[in-house]
Design a protein around this motif. Structure first.
Motif, PDB file in Angstrom:
ATOM      1  N   GLN A  66     -24.201  52.360  -3.646  1.00 14.12           N
ATOM      2  CA  GLN A  66     -23.528  51.515  -4.626  1.00 14.12           C
ATOM      3  C   GLN A  66     -24.474  50.483  -5.211  1.00 14.12           C
ATOM      4  O   GLN A  66     -25.448  50.089  -4.575  1.00 14.12           O
ATOM      5  N   PRO A  67     -24.173  50.044  -6.436  1.00 11.63           N
ATOM      6  CA  PRO A  67     -25.010  49.014  -7.060  1.00 11.63           C
ATOM      7  C   PRO A  67     -24.830  47.671  -6.352  1.00 11.63           C
ATOM      8  O   PRO A  67     -23.726  47.309  -5.977  1.00 11.63           O
ATOM      9  N   VAL A  68     -25.945  46.968  -6.147  1.00  7.97           N
ATOM     10  CA  VAL A  68     -25.888  45.653  -5.504  1.00  7.97           C
ATOM     11  C   VAL A  68     -26.414  44.548  -6.413  1.00  7.97           C
ATOM     12  O   VAL A  68     -26.158  43.376  -6.173  1.00  7.97           O
ATOM     13  N   GLU A  69     -27.159  44.915  -7.443  1.00  5.65           N
ATOM     14  CA  GLU A  69     -27.710  43.918  -8.351  1.00  5.65           C
ATOM     15  C   GLU A  69     -27.944  44.560  -9.705  1.00  5.65           C
ATOM     16  O   GLU A  69     -28.446  45.669  -9.795  1.00  5.65           O
ATOM     17  N   GLU A  70     -27.548  43.855 -10.749  1.00  8.86           N
ATOM     18  CA  GLU A  70     -27.726  44.367 -12.096  1.00  8.86           C
ATOM     19  C   GLU A  70     -28.452  43.334 -12.927  1.00  8.86           C
ATOM     20  O   GLU A  70     -28.143  42.146 -12.864  1.00  8.86           O
ATOM     21  N   GLN A  71     -29.441  43.779 -13.672  1.00  6.38           N
ATOM     22  CA  GLN A  71     -30.183  42.887 -14.562  1.00  6.38           C
ATOM     23  C   GLN A  71     -29.962  43.376 -15.987  1.00  6.38           C
ATOM     24  O   GLN A  71     -30.175  44.544 -16.290  1.00  6.38           O
ATOM     25  N   THR A  72     -29.518  42.485 -16.846  1.00  6.43           N
ATOM     26  CA  THR A  72     -29.243  42.859 -18.228  1.00  6.43           C
ATOM     27  C   THR A  72     -30.501  42.760 -19.071  1.00  6.43           C
ATOM     28  O   THR A  72     -31.517  42.207 -18.643  1.00  6.43           O
ATOM     29  N   SER A  73     -30.407  43.285 -20.266  1.00  6.11           N
ATOM     30  CA  SER A  73     -31.538  43.215 -21.199  1.00  6.11           C
ATOM     31  C   SER A  73     -31.793  41.769 -21.596  1.00  6.11           C
ATOM     32  O   SER A  73     -30.872  40.975 -21.737  1.00  6.11           O
ATOM     33  N   ASN A  74     -33.056  41.458 -21.794  1.00  3.19           N
ATOM     34  CA  ASN A  74     -33.440  40.113 -22.191  1.00  3.19           C
ATOM     35  C   ASN A  74     -34.665  40.219 -23.086  1.00  3.19           C
ATOM     36  O   ASN A  74     -35.625  40.877 -22.746  1.00  3.19           O
ATOM     37  N   VAL A  75     -34.605  39.575 -24.225  1.00  5.78           N
ATOM     38  CA  VAL A  75     -35.745  39.550 -25.142  1.00  5.78           C
ATOM     39  C   VAL A  75     -36.132  38.094 -25.342  1.00  5.78           C
ATOM     40  O   VAL A  75     -35.300  37.254 -25.659  1.00  5.78           O
ATOM     41  N   THR A  76     -37.410  37.789 -25.155  1.00  2.50           N
ATOM     42  CA  THR A  76     -37.923  36.445 -25.362  1.00  2.50           C
ATOM     43  C   THR A  76     -38.961  36.493 -26.470  1.00  2.50           C
ATOM     44  O   THR A  76     -39.863  37.330 -26.439  1.00  2.50           O
ATOM     45  N   VAL A  77     -38.834  35.609 -27.450  1.00  6.68           N
ATOM     46  CA  VAL A  77     -39.788  35.531 -28.552  1.00  6.68           C
ATOM     47  C   VAL A  77     -40.396  34.133 -28.532  1.00  6.68           C
ATOM     48  O   VAL A  77     -39.682  33.153 -28.369  1.00  6.68           O
ATOM     49  N   TRP A  78     -41.711  34.061 -28.664  1.00  7.16           N
ATOM     50  CA  TRP A  78     -42.343  32.752 -28.736  1.00  7.16           C
ATOM     51  C   TRP A  78     -43.317  32.726 -29.919  1.00  7.16           C
ATOM     52  O   TRP A  78     -43.846  33.733 -30.336  1.00  7.16           O
ATOM     53  N   SER A  79     -43.495  31.511 -30.458  1.00  4.59           N
ATOM     54  CA  SER A  79     -44.341  31.350 -31.632  1.00  4.59           C
ATOM     55  C   SER A  79     -44.871  29.921 -31.658  1.00  4.59           C
ATOM     56  O   SER A  79     -44.235  29.015 -31.137  1.00  4.59           O
ATOM     57  N   THR A  80     -46.023  29.726 -32.290  1.00  2.41           N
ATOM     58  CA  THR A  80     -46.562  28.377 -32.467  1.00  2.41           C
ATOM     59  C   THR A  80     -46.045  27.758 -33.753  1.00  2.41           C
ATOM     60  O   THR A  80     -46.372  26.619 -34.065  1.00  2.41           O
ATOM     61  N   GLY A  81     -45.248  28.486 -34.463  1.00  2.00           N
ATOM     62  CA  GLY A  81     -44.704  27.962 -35.717  1.00  2.00           C
ATOM     63  C   GLY A  81     -45.520  28.430 -36.894  1.00  2.00           C
ATOM     64  O   GLY A  81     -46.362  29.309 -36.785  1.00  2.00           O
ATOM     65  N   GLY A  82     -45.263  27.840 -38.007  1.00 11.25           N
ATOM     66  CA  GLY A  82     -45.973  28.219 -39.225  1.00 11.25           C
ATOM     67  C   GLY A  82     -45.030  28.799 -40.243  1.00 11.25           C
ATOM     68  O   GLY A  82     -43.853  29.023 -39.983  1.00 11.25           O
ATOM     69  N   PRO A  83     -45.539  29.023 -41.453  1.00 10.08           N
ATOM     70  CA  PRO A  83     -44.668  29.481 -42.541  1.00 10.08           C
ATOM     71  C   PRO A  83     -44.073  30.866 -42.316  1.00 10.08           C
ATOM     72  O   PRO A  83     -43.039  31.191 -42.867  1.00 10.08           O
ATOM     73  N   SER A  84     -44.712  31.679 -41.528  1.00  5.56           N
ATOM     74  CA  SER A  84     -44.180  33.036 -41.312  1.00  5.56           C
ATOM     75  C   SER A  84     -43.471  33.164 -39.981  1.00  5.56           C
ATOM     76  O   SER A  84     -43.279  34.256 -39.479  1.00  5.56           O
ATOM     77  N   GLU A  85     -43.059  32.038 -39.414  1.00  3.13           N
ATOM     78  CA  GLU A  85     -42.364  32.060 -38.117  1.00  3.13           C
ATOM     79  C   GLU A  85     -41.041  32.823 -38.255  1.00  3.13           C
ATOM     80  O   GLU A  85     -40.302  32.617 -39.216  1.00  3.13           O
ATOM     81  N   PRO A  86     -40.755  33.728 -37.303  1.00  3.40           N
ATOM     82  CA  PRO A  86     -39.493  34.474 -37.393  1.00  3.40           C
ATOM     83  C   PRO A  86     -38.307  33.540 -37.172  1.00  3.40           C
ATOM     84  O   PRO A  86     -38.388  32.588 -36.419  1.00  3.40           O
ATOM     85  N   LYS A  87     -37.254  33.804 -37.873  1.00  2.69           N
ATOM     86  CA  LYS A  87     -36.028  33.014 -37.766  1.00  2.69           C
ATOM     87  C   LYS A  87     -34.983  33.843 -37.004  1.00  2.69           C
ATOM     88  O   LYS A  87     -34.766  35.002 -37.325  1.00  2.69           O
ATOM     89  N   VAL A  88     -34.357  33.219 -36.027  1.00  2.00           N
ATOM     90  CA  VAL A  88     -33.281  33.872 -35.280  1.00  2.00           C
ATOM     91  C   VAL A  88     -31.973  33.471 -35.910  1.00  2.00           C
ATOM     92  O   VAL A  88     -31.704  32.293 -36.101  1.00  2.00           O
ATOM     93  N   LYS A  89     -31.166  34.441 -36.267  1.00  7.04           N
ATOM     94  CA  LYS A  89     -29.873  34.142 -36.908  1.00  7.04           C
ATOM     95  C   LYS A  89     -28.746  34.435 -35.973  1.00  7.04           C
ATOM     96  O   LYS A  89     -28.792  35.241 -35.120  1.00  7.04           O
TER      97      LYS A  89
END
Length: 89
Positions: A66-89
């Motif tokens: 039987q399952p004892v532990e479940e880990q869901t999907s996780n996406v982490t995005v990092w940036s130093t900023g700037g004019p082309s920084e991706p925007k999360v909506k």
């Protein structure tokens, strides 16, 4: 050389950890009624998690998996900023 913008990401895919003994269809097909020994079963699948003896003396062995532990999907995005920084909506 100067680093102007840094963009990166990490992805953790979903996963599940299980406890117990997994018995595949292929392994189950190797068990032959009145032929396979209890010693073989224990050697192949470890000790059962449960045993029941019926009134006629027949034993039913059970292995849990039987399952004892479940880990869901996780996406982490990092940036130093700037004019082309991706925007999360």
């Amino acid at each position: 050389m100067r680093l102007r913008h840094l963009l990166g990401w990490s992805v953790v895919r979903p996963s599940v950890k299980y406890a117990g003994t997994y018995v595949s269809e292929a392994m189950l097909e190797r068990v032959k009624l009145n032929s396979t020994t209890s010693e073989w079963l224990v050697a192949a699948w470890k000790e059962p998690t449960g045993r029941t003896t019926l009134t006629d003396g027949t034993e039913i062995w059970k292995w849990s998996y039987q399952p004892v532990e479940e880990q869901t999907s996780n996406v982490t995005v990092w940036s130093t900023g700037g004019p082309s920084e991706p925007k999360v909506k």
